[in-house]
Design a protein around this motif. Structure first.
Motif, PDB file in Angstrom:
ATOM      1  N   ARG A  63       0.682  -1.101  -0.170  1.00  0.00           N
ATOM      2  CA  ARG A  63      -0.076   0.033  -0.009  1.00  0.00           C
ATOM      3  C   ARG A  63       0.728   1.212   0.089  1.00  0.00           C
ATOM      4  O   ARG A  63       1.667   1.412   0.791  1.00  0.00           O
ATOM      5  N   ALA A  64       0.557   2.099  -0.912  1.00  0.00           N
ATOM      6  CA  ALA A  64       1.383   3.422  -1.113  1.00  0.00           C
ATOM      7  C   ALA A  64       0.385   4.576  -1.171  1.00  0.00           C
ATOM      8  O   ALA A  64      -0.348   4.357  -1.809  1.00  0.00           O
ATOM      9  N   GLU A  65       0.727   5.467  -0.498  1.00  0.00           N
ATOM     10  CA  GLU A  65       0.001   6.785  -0.387  1.00  0.00           C
ATOM     11  C   GLU A  65       0.616   7.783  -1.677  1.00  0.00           C
ATOM     12  O   GLU A  65       1.792   8.045  -1.339  1.00  0.00           O
ATOM     13  N   LEU A  66      -0.044   8.029  -2.533  1.00  0.00           N
ATOM     14  CA  LEU A  66       0.605   9.021  -3.498  1.00  0.00           C
ATOM     15  C   LEU A  66      -0.501  10.189  -3.801  1.00  0.00           C
ATOM     16  O   LEU A  66      -1.192  10.260  -4.951  1.00  0.00           O
ATOM     17  N   PRO A  67      -0.703  10.886  -3.013  1.00  0.00           N
ATOM     18  CA  PRO A  67      -1.624  12.107  -3.037  1.00  0.00           C
ATOM     19  C   PRO A  67      -1.456  12.983  -4.227  1.00  0.00           C
ATOM     20  O   PRO A  67      -0.142  13.140  -4.275  1.00  0.00           O
ATOM     21  N   GLY A  68      -2.200  13.527  -4.990  1.00  0.00           N
ATOM     22  CA  GLY A  68      -2.042  14.419  -5.933  1.00  0.00           C
ATOM     23  C   GLY A  68      -1.471  13.751  -7.297  1.00  0.00           C
ATOM     24  O   GLY A  68      -1.085  14.530  -8.226  1.00  0.00           O
ATOM     25  N   VAL A  69      -1.253  12.481  -7.526  1.00  0.00           N
ATOM     26  CA  VAL A  69      -0.800  11.759  -8.590  1.00  0.00           C
ATOM     27  C   VAL A  69      -2.045  11.329  -9.285  1.00  0.00           C
ATOM     28  O   VAL A  69      -2.973  10.686  -8.688  1.00  0.00           O
TER      29      VAL A  69
END
Length: 142
Positions: A63-69
């Protein structure tokens, strides 16, 4: 102002009687240089982002948080036992590249890996191979 720290070898009663007092000095000097030069070397690498790894009886999850992508700016690859996540994010006129590789155990069905991206969170599902899944064994009474 630079400070000189004198390295002293810890002494103990006969625990390390035959040990060379200089044995740990090389690793200590390496650690000192790595920490001192880490800030200088950081811009050369692509920024890394944190990932969470967890599993249940059937799957391993990354699980990876990639906000704004945006979804189109994310690439997920599985090569030679490594899961690589690459993403680009635009902020105004600048474009930032993010990259992270995670070692994955061989006990994964690489052809059945799936990825989902929702609300800025990428979840990659890695199904375990059948022989790796825990199996309940009944114990009979004689």
């Amino acid at each position: 102002m630079n400070r000189i720290i004198r390295y002293t070898y810890p002494r103990s009663a006969n625990l390390f009687a035959n040990r060379n007092p200089w044995a740990g000095l090389e690793s200590e000097v390496d650690r000192l240089f790595e920490s001192a030069l880490a800030d200088l070397a950081a811009p050369a690498r692509a920024p890394r982002f944190p990932v969470d790894l967890y599993e249940d009886k059937d799957n391993t999850y990354v699980r990876a948080e990639l906000p704004g992508v945006s979804r189109e700016a994310i690439a997920v690859e599985m090569v030679d036992g490594y899961l690589t996540i690459a993403a680009t994010r635009k902020q105004g006129e600048e474009t930032f590249s993010l990259n992270r590789s995670v070692a994955i155990p061989e006990a994964v069905q690489a052809d059945k890996v799936t990825a989902a991206y929702e609300n800025g969170v990428l979840t990659v599902t890695l199904p375990k191979q059948e022989q790796v899944k825990p199996r309940k064994i009944n114990v009979s009474v004689n």
